[in-house]
Design a protein around this motif. Structure first.
Motif, PDB file in Angstrom:
ATOM      1  N   LEU A  45       0.766  -0.911   0.004  1.00  0.00           N
ATOM      2  CA  LEU A  45       0.002  -0.066   0.071  1.00  0.00           C
ATOM      3  C   LEU A  45       0.826   1.392  -0.093  1.00  0.00           C
ATOM      4  O   LEU A  45       1.957   1.066   0.321  1.00  0.00           O
ATOM      5  N   PRO A  46       0.365   2.390  -0.166  1.00  0.00           N
ATOM      6  CA  PRO A  46       1.096   3.670  -0.202  1.00  0.00           C
ATOM      7  C   PRO A  46       1.836   3.908   1.033  1.00  0.00           C
ATOM      8  O   PRO A  46       1.142   3.605   2.119  1.00  0.00           O
ATOM      9  N   ARG A  47       2.994   4.547   0.868  1.00  0.00           N
ATOM     10  CA  ARG A  47       3.757   4.539   2.172  1.00  0.00           C
ATOM     11  C   ARG A  47       2.783   5.484   3.102  1.00  0.00           C
ATOM     12  O   ARG A  47       2.728   5.343   4.428  1.00  0.00           O
ATOM     13  N   ASP A  48       2.197   6.649   2.603  1.00  0.00           N
ATOM     14  CA  ASP A  48       1.475   7.465   3.610  1.00  0.00           C
ATOM     15  C   ASP A  48      -0.267   7.386   3.148  1.00  0.00           C
ATOM     16  O   ASP A  48      -0.584   6.675   2.063  1.00  0.00           O
ATOM     17  N   ARG A  49      -0.905   8.074   3.843  1.00  0.00           N
ATOM     18  CA  ARG A  49      -2.264   8.212   3.478  1.00  0.00           C
ATOM     19  C   ARG A  49      -2.764   9.165   2.635  1.00  0.00           C
ATOM     20  O   ARG A  49      -3.745   9.042   1.908  1.00  0.00           O
ATOM     21  N   MET A  50      -1.764   9.892   1.868  1.00  0.00           N
ATOM     22  CA  MET A  50      -2.366  10.881   0.832  1.00  0.00           C
ATOM     23  C   MET A  50      -2.875  10.302  -0.384  1.00  0.00           C
ATOM     24  O   MET A  50      -3.940  10.584  -0.865  1.00  0.00           O
ATOM     25  N   GLU A  51      -2.286   9.299  -1.076  1.00  0.00           N
ATOM     26  CA  GLU A  51      -2.712   8.513  -2.106  1.00  0.00           C
ATOM     27  C   GLU A  51      -3.899   7.956  -1.786  1.00  0.00           C
ATOM     28  O   GLU A  51      -4.750   7.888  -2.809  1.00  0.00           O
ATOM     29  N   LEU A  52      -4.070   7.311  -0.531  1.00  0.00           N
ATOM     30  CA  LEU A  52      -5.164   6.577  -0.410  1.00  0.00           C
ATOM     31  C   LEU A  52      -6.465   7.558  -0.402  1.00  0.00           C
ATOM     32  O   LEU A  52      -7.706   7.352  -1.079  1.00  0.00           O
ATOM     33  N   TYR A  53      -6.312   8.659   0.370  1.00  0.00           N
ATOM     34  CA  TYR A  53      -7.257   9.628   0.394  1.00  0.00           C
ATOM     35  C   TYR A  53      -7.868  10.127  -0.944  1.00  0.00           C
ATOM     36  O   TYR A  53      -8.959  10.458  -1.230  1.00  0.00           O
ATOM     37  N   ARG A  54      -6.565  10.516  -1.906  1.00  0.00           N
ATOM     38  CA  ARG A  54      -6.954  11.026  -3.093  1.00  0.00           C
ATOM     39  C   ARG A  54      -7.696  10.115  -3.981  1.00  0.00           C
ATOM     40  O   ARG A  54      -8.681  10.377  -4.572  1.00  0.00           O
ATOM     41  N   ASN A  55      -7.212   8.787  -4.004  1.00  0.00           N
ATOM     42  CA  ASN A  55      -8.242   7.820  -4.836  1.00  0.00           C
ATOM     43  C   ASN A  55      -9.610   7.583  -4.147  1.00  0.00           C
ATOM     44  O   ASN A  55     -10.460   7.694  -4.948  1.00  0.00           O
ATOM     45  N   ALA A  56      -9.826   7.643  -2.776  1.00  0.00           N
ATOM     46  CA  ALA A  56     -11.085   7.622  -2.381  1.00  0.00           C
ATOM     47  C   ALA A  56     -11.995   8.710  -2.763  1.00  0.00           C
ATOM     48  O   ALA A  56     -13.204   8.615  -2.980  1.00  0.00           O
ATOM     49  N   LEU A  57     -11.569   9.945  -2.727  1.00  0.00           N
ATOM     50  CA  LEU A  57     -12.026  11.077  -3.045  1.00  0.00           C
ATOM     51  C   LEU A  57     -12.571  11.105  -4.484  1.00  0.00           C
ATOM     52  O   LEU A  57     -13.789  11.241  -4.741  1.00  0.00           O
ATOM     53  N   HIS A  58     -11.664  10.744  -5.337  1.00  0.00           N
ATOM     54  CA  HIS A  58     -12.009  10.627  -6.598  1.00  0.00           C
ATOM     55  C   HIS A  58     -13.212   9.638  -7.005  1.00  0.00           C
ATOM     56  O   HIS A  58     -13.918   9.813  -7.813  1.00  0.00           O
ATOM     57  N   THR A  59     -13.211   8.426  -6.353  1.00  0.00           N
ATOM     58  CA  THR A  59     -13.853   7.355  -6.467  1.00  0.00           C
ATOM     59  C   THR A  59     -15.310   7.926  -6.067  1.00  0.00           C
ATOM     60  O   THR A  59     -16.385   7.998  -6.846  1.00  0.00           O
ATOM     61  N   LEU A  60     -15.272   8.771  -5.025  1.00  0.00           N
ATOM     62  CA  LEU A  60     -16.793   8.795  -4.304  1.00  0.00           C
ATOM     63  C   LEU A  60     -17.239  10.131  -5.013  1.00  0.00           C
ATOM     64  O   LEU A  60     -18.549  10.273  -5.385  1.00  0.00           O
ATOM     65  N   VAL A  61     -16.464  11.006  -5.337  1.00  0.00           N
ATOM     66  CA  VAL A  61     -16.785  12.469  -5.767  1.00  0.00           C
ATOM     67  C   VAL A  61     -17.494  12.437  -7.505  1.00  0.00           C
ATOM     68  O   VAL A  61     -18.179  13.090  -7.827  1.00  0.00           O
ATOM     69  N   HIS A  62     -16.665  11.500  -8.276  1.00  0.00           N
ATOM     70  CA  HIS A  62     -17.010  11.406  -9.525  1.00  0.00           C
ATOM     71  C   HIS A  62     -16.919  10.273 -10.310  1.00  0.00           C
ATOM     72  O   HIS A  62     -17.944   9.987 -10.914  1.00  0.00           O
ATOM     73  N   ASP A  63     -15.995   9.621 -10.009  1.00  0.00           N
ATOM     74  CA  ASP A  63     -15.880   7.924 -11.197  1.00  0.00           C
ATOM     75  C   ASP A  63     -16.980   7.102 -10.960  1.00  0.00           C
ATOM     76  O   ASP A  63     -17.427   6.828 -11.961  1.00  0.00           O
ATOM     77  N   ARG A  64     -17.542   6.987  -9.616  1.00  0.00           N
ATOM     78  CA  ARG A  64     -18.519   5.683  -9.663  1.00  0.00           C
ATOM     79  C   ARG A  64     -19.838   6.268 -10.446  1.00  0.00           C
ATOM     80  O   ARG A  64     -20.396   5.725 -10.872  1.00  0.00           O
ATOM     81  N   ASP A  65     -20.216   7.480 -10.218  1.00  0.00           N
ATOM     82  CA  ASP A  65     -21.336   7.977 -10.660  1.00  0.00           C
ATOM     83  C   ASP A  65     -21.150   7.917 -12.209  1.00  0.00           C
ATOM     84  O   ASP A  65     -22.108   7.455 -13.075  1.00  0.00           O
ATOM     85  N   ALA A  66     -20.146   8.444 -12.662  1.00  0.00           N
ATOM     86  CA  ALA A  66     -19.790   8.430 -14.169  1.00  0.00           C
ATOM     87  C   ALA A  66     -19.854   7.118 -14.839  1.00  0.00           C
ATOM     88  O   ALA A  66     -20.195   6.974 -15.830  1.00  0.00           O
ATOM     89  N   ASP A  67     -19.343   5.990 -14.030  1.00  0.00           N
ATOM     90  CA  ASP A  67     -19.019   4.636 -14.491  1.00  0.00           C
ATOM     91  C   ASP A  67     -20.521   4.167 -14.693  1.00  0.00           C
ATOM     92  O   ASP A  67     -20.706   3.446 -15.761  1.00  0.00           O
ATOM     93  N   ARG A  68     -21.521   4.541 -13.968  1.00  0.00           N
ATOM     94  CA  ARG A  68     -22.928   3.899 -13.860  1.00  0.00           C
ATOM     95  C   ARG A  68     -23.874   4.802 -14.649  1.00  0.00           C
ATOM     96  O   ARG A  68     -25.064   4.467 -14.577  1.00  0.00           O
ATOM     97  N   ASN A  69     -23.454   5.695 -15.047  1.00  0.00           N
ATOM     98  CA  ASN A  69     -24.263   6.692 -15.983  1.00  0.00           C
ATOM     99  C   ASN A  69     -25.461   7.154 -14.999  1.00  0.00           C
ATOM    100  O   ASN A  69     -26.729   7.094 -15.327  1.00  0.00           O
ATOM    101  N   VAL A  70     -25.549   7.594 -13.792  1.00  0.00           N
ATOM    102  CA  VAL A  70     -26.373   7.912 -12.935  1.00  0.00           C
ATOM    103  C   VAL A  70     -27.167   9.147 -13.370  1.00  0.00           C
ATOM    104  O   VAL A  70     -26.403  10.143 -13.563  1.00  0.00           O
ATOM    105  N   PRO A  71     -28.643   9.152 -13.711  1.00  0.00           N
ATOM    106  CA  PRO A  71     -29.193  10.457 -14.064  1.00  0.00           C
ATOM    107  C   PRO A  71     -29.018  11.526 -13.431  1.00  0.00           C
ATOM    108  O   PRO A  71     -28.874  12.691 -13.856  1.00  0.00           O
TER     109      PRO A  71
END
Length: 1023
Positions: free
Chosen positions: A497-523
Motif C-alpha cells: 500500500l502507499p507509504r502514507d495516507r495521501m494517495e489513499l485519500y486521493r483515490n477515495a475522493l475521486h471515486t466518491l466524488v466523480h468516478d463511480r457515478d460516471a461509470d454507472r451513468n447515474v441520471p
C-alpha cells in the motif's frame, strides 16, 4: 431425512451412469458404497470416488431440505413418506442411462415425460400427494441432468488421472445446483403456466444478478465481475429517525488492540438481515458505497434460490422483483407487467398475462426498489406516489427501498408505514470479514488475476496485518466501496500500500466524488456540468471554511452562500446558484451529508481535513497553519498540508512549527510531536531541516508519562528507529512507557524491538510486555516474546480467540484470565498446570477438566454458563471460588470445600435461599453479586458462617437494608441514609461477631445511589 434420502438417490443414479453406463439389474439394488467397490479397484480410489458422490448427495440435500420443510405443511407424515418412496422407486426403475439422457437432448422436462410414460406411477397417492410427487420428481430429474452434464468422461484405464481431476467435483456440482432457482407450488387456479414461467424467471434472476464488480479503477484485471453470493458480507443497520449524529473526532485514536477485530458485542447495531426480517416495509438509507445496491441484489438472488436462513428463513418462496429506478429517469415508472424489464426483459414476451400482478396480489412477491437518490429531484415525488398506489392495490407485498439520506429523509415513507433503517459503517470485524470474502471471490478470476491464485492467502494476510497495524486504514475503509478499493489497490501493487495516507485519500475522493457515478451513468449526476476538478474546488473551499471556523458542520443556507461566492470566480460555469450546487454535491458527491435537518457536514472528518489542507496549500495559507499548530483540532490538517505542499511551502511550514517550539515552552512538546508526525507525509526536506527534526524527536524521548505513548505513537513507524534496542540505560518508568509506545505503533519492526526488550526482568517492565501481547499477532508474539518471559510470577489476560489458540506456547503460565467468551473449558487442554483461573463461559463448564490443574487455588467462572461435575472441586486446594447460582436454592451438588476462604456468588436475587452456605464454615469473605435493581435476599442464614469477616453486596436495591440496626445503636444520632431503609433483610448481621467489613457497590436507594452508611463496629465502604 427425506431430503437426504432423495439426495442419495440422485447421486447414486449419477454414479451408476458415470461408473457403468447401462446398469445391470443387480446393481439397481446396491447402495453407493457397494457400487463403488464393484466398479472401482483399489481402496484409496474407492474412498475418493465415494467422497465425491457423498458431497453431491449433500448438495442435493441442501436444495431439497428447505423446499420439503415449506411446501404442503398440512400433509401428514405418512403421505410425505409415500411421496418420497415413490420418487426413489421411480428413479430406481427409470432408464436414466447416458443414451436415454442424450435421446431426450438432456432436457429435464422431456426426460420426466418419457420416464412417467414408461414407469408405473406410485399408487395410493391423494391429490396433494400426487402434486408433490410430480414436483419432487421433476426437481430431482433436473438435478440429475445438471450433475451428469458436469461429470467428466469415465475411462477405467484413466481412473488415477480422473480422480486427480475430480477432487473438487462435489464442490463444483454444489455450485451448479446452488444457482438453480427455488421451486414453489404456489399457482392460483387457471394459471397453469405460472409455475413454469416462475421457475425460468428465477433461474434468470439467480444468474443475472449474481455478480458484482469488486473495483476496477486501479486495474482492469482486478475489476472483473465475480459471484456476488461469494463476495457478499453481512452488514449492520440501526433504526433511523433522521437525527443520528456521528461523534466528532479531533485527535486520531491510538491503535486499538486485536480484540476489536473479534465479533462485535450486543451493543453494536443488529445484522441488516435481522432488521429486515422484523418488518415488511423498509426504507434503507446509506451513504455512497455503503452497500445498498449489493444488498438488494443479494436479496433477489437468495430469494430466487430459496436459500434464506435465520431471521429471513420466512422469505423463502418469495418471488423477487428488482427495479432499478435510474432506468426510468425521464419516463414513466413501470407498471407491474414492466417491472421485470430490469432483469428479465429477454423472457418478458413469454410471461403469462398478469403474472406479475398475481405475484403481488398473493403477498408472495419481494419488491426491491433501488436508488431513489439516482433520479432527478423533480422525479422523486413521483416515486412516492407510484409506491403509494402499488401498496394500496397490493397491501401484502414486502418492499425494500434504498436511497442516500440526502434524497429521502427518514420520514419520507412514514405515512406508508415504512420502517427507516440506516446502514452503519463497517466495524473492524465486518472489515475483516469483507477482506476474507473479497479474496475468496477473486479466486474465481483465475488467470485474470495479477498474481497466482495460490498466493491469494498471502495477500489476504498481508492486508489484514496492515489494517491492524495502521489505524487510519480501518477508519478510511468504513464502506464496502472503499474497502474494495483498498483490497484492489493492495492486490495490484503486489501486496504493498502507499507509504502514507495521501494517495489513499486521493483515490477515495475521486471515486466518491466523480468516478463511480460516471461509470454507472447515474441520471441525477449526468445533468451536472461540474467536472471532477470543479467539484474538488468547491469542496476544498467548503472544507477550509468549516475548519477555519473550528466547525464540523454548518447550516445548509450558509454553505450555499459560501459556494455561491466561489462560483462567481468560476467563469466557465453557467450555474451560479450556490444552494442548488450544494444540494447536488450533497446528493451525489458521496462526501457531504445532513447530520440533522437543515445542516451539512462531511461524511468523515478525514475528508474535511484532507481537502482543507489542500486548500490551505493552494491558497498559500501556510502562516495560518503555523499559527494554529498547537491546537489538537488542526493536527491532521497540518500533517496532510505537509504532504500537499511544494518544497518552499513545506520548509516554511516545518520551520515555523519548530521555531514556535523553541520560543514557546508551553506548547513545545505538542509542536515537536506535530513536526515529527509530519514526516509521514513529507517526501523530502533539506539537510538543515532534517537535522532540526532529529533534534525535535530526540527531545521527546524517552517517553516517561502515561500520556506520552499515544502521542508518540501518532508519529508513526519512523519513530521506531530512534528508540533504544535495550533498556540498560532506562529507568523502569521510562522502559514501561517505551514498551507501550512501541506496542501502539505496531508492525514487524515494533515486534523485533519488543523481542529484545524481553530480556529485561524488572517486574513492571515484564507486566508491560505481557499487556503488549494484545496488540500483535497472537502466535508470533507468543513465540518471540511471551515464551521468553517468567510468566509464573504474573497474571496473563486473554482478550481474543487468537490468543487462546496461542496459549499452548506459554509453558511457564500459572495465572490466567480469559476475558473473551468461550463455550466450555476445553480451552484449557494442553496448558501447563494453573494456579489461578478467571474465565467467562457462555455454555457448559465441565469442571472435571480442572483435574489437570491439581494446584488450582483460585477459580472464578462467570457468564451465561451451566455447571457439570462439581465434585471435581473437592480435589483442588481452592482458597477463592466464584460461581453463578443456578436458581433460588443455590448451586446443586456444590461440595463443601474445607480450605475455601473467599466465596463469590453471582446471579443472586431476592428469592435466593442462602442456607446452602452452611457447610462453608471457614469462609472469611462472602461476595454476593446481583443484577441492577435486584432486591437483597434473606441474609439471616449468614450466622452459619462463624468466621465471616467481610461481606460485599454488589448491584442491589438498597431498600432492604434494615432500619432496626439503626435503632440498636445507642444515642439519637442519625445514620444518614439508613433511616429510610426497610428492616427485614440484615437481621442476622447482628449475630456476626467477627464481621469487620461491609462493602456496598452500585447499590440504589429511593433517593438514588447509596453514598454513605454507618454500622457500629464495622468498616463500611460505599462505591
Amino acid at each position: 431425512m427425506a431430503a437426504l434420502r432423495l439426495g442419495t438417490t440422485v447421486a447414486k443414479a449419477a454414479a451408476q451412469v458415470w461408473l457403468g453406463g447401462k446398469r445391470r439389474e443387480q446393481e439397481r439394488r446396491m447402495d453407493m458404497a457397494e457400487l463403488v467397490r464393484l466398479r472401482v479397484s483399489g481402496l484409496r480410489f474407492q474412498r475418493g470416488v465415494q467422497r465425491q458422490f457423498e458431497e453431491i448427495a449433500d448438495a442435493v440435500y441442501d436444495r431439497l431440505a428447505p423446499f420439503l420443510a415449506r411446501e404442503f405443511p398440512g400433509l401428514e407424515e405418512s403421505g410425505r413418506q409415500a411421496v418420497v418412496n415413490g420418487v426413489c422407486d421411480t428413479f430406481a426403475a427409470a432408464d436414466l442411462s447416458d443414451e436415454a439422457v442424450l435421446a431426450a437432448d438432456a432436457n429435464p422436462a422431456e426426460i420426466v415425460r418419457r420416464v412417467t410414460g414408461a414407469v408405473r406411477p406410485p399408487v395410493g397417492l391423494g391429490e396433494a400427494e400426487t402434486r408433490l410427487f410430480e414436483v419432487l420428481f421433476a426437481e430431482c430429474v433436473e438435478y440429475y441432468v445438471r450433475i451428469v452434464r458436469g461429470l467428466p468422461v469415465f475411462e477405467e484405464r484413466a481412473l488415477t488421472e480422473l480422480l486427480g481431476r475430480t477432487t473438487s467435483l462435489g464442490a463444483e456440482i454444489a455450485r451448479v445446483l446452488e444457482r438453480l432457482p427455488d421451486r414453489s407450488l404456489f399457482a392460483p387456479e387457471g394459471t397453469d403456466r405460472d409455475a413454469d414461467f416462475r421457475r425460468r424467471y428465477l433461474e434468470l434472476v439467480s444468474t443475472a444478478l449474481d455478480e458484482v464488480e469488486l473495483f476496477r479503477r486501479t486495474s482492469d484485471r482486478a475489476g472483473a465481475r465475480v459471484r456476488l453470493s461469494v463476495a457478499y458480507v453481512s452488514l449492520r443497520a440501526t433504526g433511523d429517525d433522521g437525527g443520528r449524529r456521528r461523534p466528532d473526532r479531533h485527535l486520531p485514536g491510538p491503535r486499538p488492540d486485536m480484540s476489536v477485530w473479534e465479533e462485535p458485542g450486543e451493543s453494536a447495531g443488529m445484522r441488516v438481515e435481522a432488521a429486515l426480517g422484523s418488518t415488511s416495509r423498509v426504507l434503507l438509507r446509506g451513504e455512497a458505497g455503503s452497500g445498498k445496491t449489493t444488498l438488494l441484489r443479494w436479496l433477489a438472488v437468495t430469494a430466487a434460490r430459496g436459500a434464506f436462513t435465520g431471521e429471513l428463513a420466512g422469505w423463502n418462496g418469495l418471488t423477487p422483483v428488482f427495479v432499478k429506478l435510474r432506468e426510468y429517469s425521464g419516463r414513466e415508472l413501470p407498471r407491474p407487467e414492466a417491472m421485470l424489464d430490469s432483469v428479465a426483459e429477454s423472457i418478458s414476451g413469454i410471461m403469462p398475462r398478469a403474472w406479475v400482478e398475481r405475484q403481488l396480489e398473493s403477498g408472495r412477491a419481494l419488491l426491491l426498489i433501488d436508488g431513489v437518490d439516482e433520479l432527478l429531484d423533480t422525479e422523486r415525488r413521483g416515486v412516492r406516489d407510484w409506491l403509494r398506489r402499488l401498496l394500496v392495490a397490493y397491501g401484502e407485498v414486502r418492499v425494500v427501498v434504498t436511497s442516500r439520506p440526502a434524497a429521502a429523509g427518514a420520514d419520507w415513507l412514514r405515512q406508508e408505514k415504512f420502517t427507516a433503517l440506516q446502514l452503519d459503517r463497517m466495524s473492524p470485524p465486518d472489515l475483516a470479514a469483507f477482506v476474507r470474502q473479497w479474496h475468496q471471490a477473486v479466486r474465481e478470476l483465475g488467470d485474470e488475476l495479477p498474481c497466482p491464485v495460490d498466493e491469494l492467502p498471502r495477500y489476504e494476510q498481508s492486508l489484514s496485518n496492515s489494517l491492524k497495524d495502521r489505524p487510519h486504514l480501518p477508519s478510511l475503509a468504513g464502506t464496502p466501496l472503499l474497502a474494495a478499493m483498498l483490497c484492489a489497490m493492495h492486490l495490484n501493487r503486489g501486496s504493498r500500500l502507499p507509504r502514507d495516507r495521501m494517495e489513499l485519500y486521493r483515490n477515495a475522493l475521486h471515486t466518491l466524488v466523480h468516478d463511480r457515478d460516471a461509470d454507472r451513468n447515474v441520471p441525477s449526476a449526468a445533468g451536472s456540468r461540474l467536472s471532477l476538478g470543479d467539484k474538488l474546488v468547491l469542496l476544498r473551499d467548503l472544507a477550509w471554511r468549516l475548519s477555519d471556523n473550528n466547525r464540523s458542520e454548518i447550516p445548509l443556507d450558509r454553505a450555499g452562500e459560501y459556494v455561491g461566492r466561489r462560483l462567481v470566480g468560476m467563469r466557465h460555469l453557467e450555474e451560479q446558484d450556490g444552494r442548488r450546487v450544494v444540494e447536488q454535491l450533497r446528493g451525489r458527491s458521496g462526501l457531504l451529508r445532513s447530520p440533522a435537518e437543515g445542516r451539512l457536514d462531511f461524511v468523515h472528518r478525514t475528508f474535511q481535513e484532507y481537502l482543507a489542507a489542500e486548500e490551505a496549500v493552494q491558497e498559500d495559507r501556510i502562516g495560518n497553519l503555523v499559527g494554529r499548530a498547537h491546537l489538537d483540532l488542526w493536527r491532521e490538517t497540518i500533517i496532510m498540508a505537509a504532504g500537499h505542499a511544494n518544497s518552499p511551502q513545506r520548509e516554511e511550514l516545518l520551520d515555523g512549527i519548530l521555531g514556535r517550539a523553541r520560543e514557546e515552552p508551553r506548547h513545545a512538546r505538542t509542536l515537536r510531536l506535530l513536526a515529527a508526525a509530519c514526516q509521514e507525509t513529507v517526501p523530502s526536506v533539506s539537510e538543515e531541516l532534517a537535522g532540526r527534526l532529529e533534534e525535535a524527536v530526540s527531545a521527546l524521548l524517552p517517553p516517561r508519562r502515561s500520556t506520552d505513548p499515544p502521542a508518540l505513537a501518532a508519529v508513526g513507524p519512523s519513530l521506531l528507529r530512534r528508540l533504544p534496542r535495550s533498556f540498560a540505560e532506562l529507568t523502569s518508568k521510562a522502559a514501561v512507557q517505551t514498551v507501550r509506545t512501541v506496542a501502539l505503533i505496531g508492525g514487524e519492526q515494533a515486534l523485533g524491538l519488543l523481542e529484545g526488550y524481553a530480556e529485561d526482568r524488572r517486574l513492571d517492565v515484564v507486566a508491560a510486555l505481557i499487556d503488549a501481547w494484545a496488540y500483535f499477532d497472537a502466535d508470533a508474539y507468543a513465540e518471540r516474546v511471551m515464551a521468553r518471559l517468567p510468566l509464573h510470577e504474573y497474571s496473563v489476560d486473554v482478550t481474543h480467540s487468537a490468543q487462546l489458540r496461542a496459549l499452548v506456547r506459554l509453558r511457564s503460565l500459572a495465572s490466567l484470565r480469559i476475558l473473551c467468551r468461550v463455550r466450555d473449558l476445553s480451552v484449557l487442554d494442553g496448558l501447563p498446570p494453573l494456579r489461578e483461573l478467571v474465565c467467562r463461559v457462555d455454555g457448559t463448564a465441565d469442571l472435571s477438566l480442572l483435574k489437570r490443574h491439581p494446584g488450582l487455588r483460585s477459580l472464578q467462572l462467570y457468564g451465561s454458563l451451566s455447571l457439570r461435575n462439581l465434585d471435581a472441586l473437592t480435589e483442588l486446594p481452592l482458597h477463592l471460588l466464584q460461581l453463578p447460582l443456578a436458581g433460588p436454592d443455590g448451586i446443586e451438588a456444590l461440595p463443601a470445600l474445607p480450605r475455601l476462604l473467599s466465596l463469590v456468588l453471582s446471579r443472586v436475587t431476592a428469592d435466593t435461599r442462602l442456607g446452602f452456605l452452611a457447610p462453608f464454615t471457614r469462609v472469611e469473605g462472602l461476595y454476593l453479586l446481583g443484577t441492577r435493581r435486584t432486591r437483597l435476599p434473606d441474609l439471616t442464614p449468614l450466622p452459619t458462617l462463624p468466621d465471616l469477616r467481610h461481606l460485599a453486596l454488589y448491584y442491589f436495591d438498597a431498600l432492604d437494608l434494615p432500619q432496626r440496626l439503626a435503632s440498636a445503636r445507642p444515642g439519637p444520632d442519625s445514620l444518614g441514609l439508613y433511616d429510610c431503609l426497610l428492616p427485614d433483610r440484615l437481621d442476622g448481621m447482628s449475630t456476626l461477631p467477627r464481621l469487620r467489613r461491609l462493602t456496598l457497590r452500585d447499590c440504589e436507594a429511593p433517593e438514588g445511589r447509596v453514598t454513605e452508611l454507618t454500622l457500629p463496629g464495622v468498616d463500611v465502604t460505599v462505591t
